[in-house]
Design an enzyme around this catalytic site. Structure first.
Site, mmCIF file in Angstrom:
data_model
loop_
_atom_site.group_PDB
_atom_site.id
_atom_site.type_symbol
_atom_site.label_atom_id
_atom_site.label_comp_id
_atom_site.label_asym_id
_atom_site.label_seq_id
_atom_site.Cartn_x
_atom_site.Cartn_y
_atom_site.Cartn_z
ATOM 1 N N LYS A 139 28.045 -20.445 -16.657
ATOM 2 C CA LYS A 139 28.065 -19.275 -15.998
ATOM 3 C C LYS A 139 28.538 -17.895 -16.823
ATOM 4 O O LYS A 139 27.839 -16.880 -16.708
ATOM 5 C CB LYS A 139 29.159 -19.141 -15.111
ATOM 6 C CG LYS A 139 28.833 -19.905 -13.700
ATOM 7 C CD LYS A 139 29.923 -19.250 -12.584
ATOM 8 C CE LYS A 139 29.100 -20.219 -11.163
ATOM 9 N NZ LYS A 139 29.506 -21.669 -11.210
ATOM 10 N N GLU A 149 31.763 -10.867 -6.784
ATOM 11 C CA GLU A 149 32.373 -11.819 -5.763
ATOM 12 C C GLU A 149 32.419 -13.054 -6.001
ATOM 13 O O GLU A 149 31.988 -13.635 -7.162
ATOM 14 C CB GLU A 149 31.328 -12.026 -4.398
ATOM 15 C CG GLU A 149 30.232 -12.724 -4.636
ATOM 16 C CD GLU A 149 29.273 -12.753 -5.743
ATOM 17 O OE1 GLU A 149 29.124 -11.694 -6.182
ATOM 18 O OE2 GLU A 149 28.422 -13.546 -6.271
ATOM 19 N N SER A 190 26.087 -28.775 -16.689
ATOM 20 C CA SER A 190 26.349 -27.359 -16.433
ATOM 21 C C SER A 190 27.731 -27.156 -16.762
ATOM 22 O O SER A 190 28.149 -26.097 -17.111
ATOM 23 C CB SER A 190 26.038 -26.986 -15.155
ATOM 24 O OG SER A 190 26.745 -27.773 -14.017
HETATM 25 C C1 LIG Z 1 28.822 -22.355 -10.515
HETATM 26 C C2 LIG Z 1 28.375 -23.882 -10.815
HETATM 27 C C3 LIG Z 1 27.224 -24.213 -10.463
HETATM 28 C C4 LIG Z 1 26.220 -23.655 -9.546
HETATM 29 O O1 LIG Z 1 25.401 -22.512 -9.792
HETATM 30 P P1 LIG Z 1 24.038 -22.410 -9.994
HETATM 31 O O2 LIG Z 1 23.815 -21.082 -10.113
HETATM 32 O O3 LIG Z 1 23.261 -23.175 -9.231
HETATM 33 O O4 LIG Z 1 23.972 -22.910 -11.433
HETATM 34 C C5 LIG Z 1 26.920 -25.346 -11.189
HETATM 35 N N1 LIG Z 1 27.579 -26.125 -12.133
HETATM 36 C C6 LIG Z 1 28.606 -25.581 -12.478
HETATM 37 C C7 LIG Z 1 29.625 -26.359 -13.619
HETATM 38 C C8 LIG Z 1 29.104 -24.241 -11.898
HETATM 39 O O5 LIG Z 1 30.134 -23.784 -12.335
#
Ligand SMILES: *Cc1c(COP(=O)(O)O)cnc(C)c1O
Length: 394
Positions: A90, A112, A378
């Site tokens: 993020k 938000e 992610s």
């Molecule tokens: C917020 C988040 C997501 C989901 O958000 P996307 O916009 O779909 O990437 C996925 N993995 C993690 C670790 C997150 O913090």
């Protein structure tokens, strides 16, 4: 040339656009007219890349997961977004947007947040730049996400409770939009995923595209070619997936797999599997797929992972689904948790539960031994320890 990317009107096929109240038009239009110009400035590029390197810690490694690969008899690489400062992808976007806000002369940032991850990433970059930060969060989410609320406060942000409706993410979004309408001159609204009115989905995808840009040269170093056979990513709103796919979108030799949260099961009434259950509609200012009742009321989503607990997907993903360019797979809470624990024990990496959904694909789908499969990891699992503890009675 055929492209899966956005067109000049802000559409991905039939999805996207900017469906906004008249009073928001000046803000969104100011951003639309300037974002590409600003992003192309060498000074902007330089500052963005410098911060990604020295502050976020990029490039994130492309790690060949040997034991996981042996188990599933294919070649699995993990793109380690979990190693970024603040623990997920993020921050790539919030760094980009804070620099954009500064170039636009804004002094006040609003955002938000649902579970608090995007709020923390926003509060982080506001502290970095010394800008005022106000994060809207549903009253219920404030109560159940106390550690992230504390983090935001420590970082100097003000957390404002959204008291209307279900007191969760969509109500926080409404409050943020109201704030932006009332403060059009000095305020920038940092949206946390590839959602919202054009140009947000495209701008956020471009900031996150550093992921696929790195994959190309990292894979070249390790495998002698720039394209993998598959890229797997989980999808909440879709930003980490958009970033991992970005430079491969129009190269159909690269197969894209998008993983959604099936919660307790796609047909259980407790899920966030937007592609399986969603219909066309408008949410947060763009036309996309979203989970809704027959009367068009948005359905409350459910997933064990806060980051996937979203009733829509961004317009890019709606288009990738509709055209069949990406394969969409739904993974339940239990399947994700099992896959997450497996990564801990095979590779010594504790993944975010969102990322665990992507990992569960290996139990679902068989890849060939010489396929090169890249999984976008992610985020890291520190924030999810309580959930892992309760699930496995640790
Ligand atoms: C917020 C988040 C997501 C989901 O958000 P996307 O916009 O779909 O990437 C996925 N993995 C993690 C670790 C997150 O913090």
């Amino acid at each position: 040339m055929k492209t899966y990317n956005v067109n000049e009107k802000g559409y991905y096929g039939e999805f996207g656009g900017a469906f906004i109240p008249e009073m928001l038009y000046p803000n969104v239009e100011e951003l639309r007219q300037n974002y590409l110009k600003i992003m192309a400035e060498p000074e902007f590029q330089k500052e963005f890349n410098q911060l990604l390197k020295d502050y976020v810690g990029r490039p994130s490694p492309l790690y060949f997961a040997k034991r996981l690969s042996e188990k599933y008899n294919t070649k699995i690489y993990l793109k380690r977004e979990d190693l970024n400062h603040t623990g997920a992808h993020k921050v790539n976007n919030t760094i980009g947007q804070i620099l954009m806000a500064k170039r636009l002369g804004k002094t006040r940032i609003i955002a938000e947040t649902g579970a608090g991850q995007h709020g923390v990433a926003t509060a982080t970059v506001c502290a970095l730049m010394g800008l005022q930060c106000i994060v809207y969060m549903g009253e219920i989410d404030i109560a159940r996400q106390a550690p992230n609320v504390a983090r935001m406060k420590m970082l100097g942000a003000e957390v404002r409770a959204a008291l209307s409706g279900s007191k969760t993410l969509k109500d926080a979004t409404n409050e943020a939009i109201r704030d932006w309408i009332n403060n059009p001159v000095d305020t920038h609204y940092i949206i946390g995923s590839v959602v919202g009115p054009h140009p947000y989905p495209d701008m956020v995808a471009r900031f996150q595209s550093v992921i696929s840009e790195e994959i190309q040269w990292q894979l070249k170093e390790q495998e002698g070619k720039t394209q993998p056979d598959y890229i797997i990513a989980c999808v909440g709103g879709g930003s980490n997936a958009a970033g991992a796919y970005y430079h491969f979108l129009d190269d159909e030799s690269v197969n894209l797999i998008a993983v959604e949260a099936a919660g307790l099961g796609v047909d259980s009434g407790e899920s966030a599997a937007t592609s399986a259950l969603g219909k066309e509609g408008i949410i947060h200012g763009s036309k996309t797929l979203l989970m809704q009742t027959n009367d068009g009321q948005i359905t409350e989503p459910y997933s064990i992972s806060a980051g996937l607990d979203y009733p829509g997907v961004g317009p890019m993903h709606a288009h990738l689904f509709k055209t069949g360019r990406a394969e969409f797979i739904s993974i339940t809470d239990n399947q994700a948790m099992t896959a997450g624990l497996e990564l801990c024990q095979l590779e010594g990496i504790i993944p975010a539960i969102e990322s665990s959904h992507a990992l569960a694909v290996f139990e679902h789908k068989t890849f060939k031994p010489d396929d090169i499969v890249i999984l976008n990891l992610s985020g890291r699992g520190d924030k999810d320890l309580d959930t892992y503890i309760n699930h496995f009675n640790l």
